[in-house]
Design an enzyme around this catalytic site. Structure first.
Site: not given
Ligand code: C5P
Length: 312
Positions: A16, A101-105, A107-108, A111, A143
């Site tokens: 995404k 991509p891993v840790a790429g923003g 949503a890998g 997914a 996500d």
């Molecule tokens: O939900 P997810 O595990 O992807 O979120 C990872 C981290 O990103 C959360 O622990 C939080 O630190 C941060 N996050 C946030 N606000 C969101 C989504 C994620 O602060 N709405």
């Protein structure tokens, strides 16, 4: 009584990009209130579930060595969720093929969790309703529900509350993968640090962007694309500016950091110009890898079910 597939079940889930990402105040549960517009892109991860002695994970593909293969992997947690709800022991192997991509923003990890939920549902013939799958997805990560649904949708709450929206455009994107990943919690924390004591209100999805999407007006979309996390990603990885500039020297409509980064996403006029931008971005040497993707695309789907013969 559930039955177990004798052979493998394969599911894939999309990546995404956030066309709008507005970050509101930090909540008591540690998450930020979000207002976002997700668009699913054609880079996908594929998950294959096979019978095994006990739960295990293997990973191949894009930056596979950076992905954990233990209980910290979101796909593992997804399999455990299905096991808990069905009472079946998750004696499966989860083979993940990374295209995202891993840790790429992009949503890998989400997914992989979404694909595991759908594949396990079929593998165990668990017949979990799609509503329940969405609830499990939301428990796994902000996500993950969108990874299940795909298309184009607004996200509120911490990103998990979805509303599909009309998007008549087909968008072509060039994605520049950064040399190092970024941790999502650290990017949110950096935004809080940069904001300091400034009072933060919850932003709303811009109506100009929603209208441009509904009209399929690509220039209007490009003009209104916004990511409030970008400033924090750039603060943690200042070298991303070079990638953004390299892309902006090309014929792009818009360039942003994707989600919490560090992948940089460039919106292009059409597929041909996307290919040209990809070539230029590759030769700039600022990225680990460059890909072209399109969107919106569908959500998580079963790819082919080799496990048609189920135990009674
Ligand atoms: O939900 P997810 O595990 O992807 O979120 C990872 C981290 O990103 C959360 O622990 C939080 O630190 C941060 N996050 C946030 N606000 C969101 C989504 C994620 O602060 N709405």
């Amino acid at each position: 009584m559930y039955s177990v597939a004798q052979r493998s079940v394969v599911a894939s889930a999309p990546s995404k990009v956030n066309l709008f990402l507005g970050v509101g105040p930090l909540r008591e549960d540690g998450f930020h209130e979000l207002s976002t517009i997700y668009c699913a892109l054609s880079l996908r991860d594929t998950v294959t579930i096979s019978p095994a002695e006990s739960l295990s994970i293997s990973v191949k593909g894009e930056s596979h060595h950076k992905v954990p293969t233990d209980e910290t992997n979101l796909a593992w947690k997804a399999a455990v969720k299905i096991a808990e709800i069905t009472g079946i022991s998750p004696d499966i192997h989860i083979a993940i093929d990374k295209g995202i991509p891993v840790a790429g923003g992009m949503a890998g990890g989400s997914a992989d969790a979404a694909a595991t939920l759908v594949a396990c549902n079929r593998f165990f013939d668990a017949r979990i309703s799609s509503d329940t799958l969405y609830e499990l997805a939301a428990e796994l990560g902000s996500d993950v529900p969108f990874s299940l649904r795909g298309g184009t949708a607004t996200g509120s709450g911490r990103g998990e509350a979805l509303l599909p929206i009309i998007n008549r455009s087909t968008m072509f994107w060039v994605l520049g993968f950064a040399k190092e990943g970024l941790s999502t919690p650290k990017v949110f924390a950096e935004l809080d640090r940069l904001r300091g004591t400034t009072k933060v209100l919850l932003p709303r999805c811009p109506s100009d962007l929603l209208q441009s999407l509904a009209a399929g007006n690509i220039e209007g979309i490009a003009h209104n694309i916004t990511n409030e996390l970008q400033v924090a990603a750039l603060s943690l990885q200042p070298e991303l500016r070079r990638t953004l500039h390299a892309g902006k020297d090309s014929e792009i409509l818009a360039g942003i950091v994707s989600g919490s980064g560090p992948t940089c996403a460039f919106l292009c006029e059409d597929q041909e110009s996307a290919r040209e931008v990809a070539t230029e971005l590759s030769s700039s040497g600022t990225c680990r890898a460059v890909r072209v993707a399109h969107g919106p695309v569908g959500g998580t789907r079963l790819e082919h079910n080799q496990g048609r013969s189920y135990k009674a």
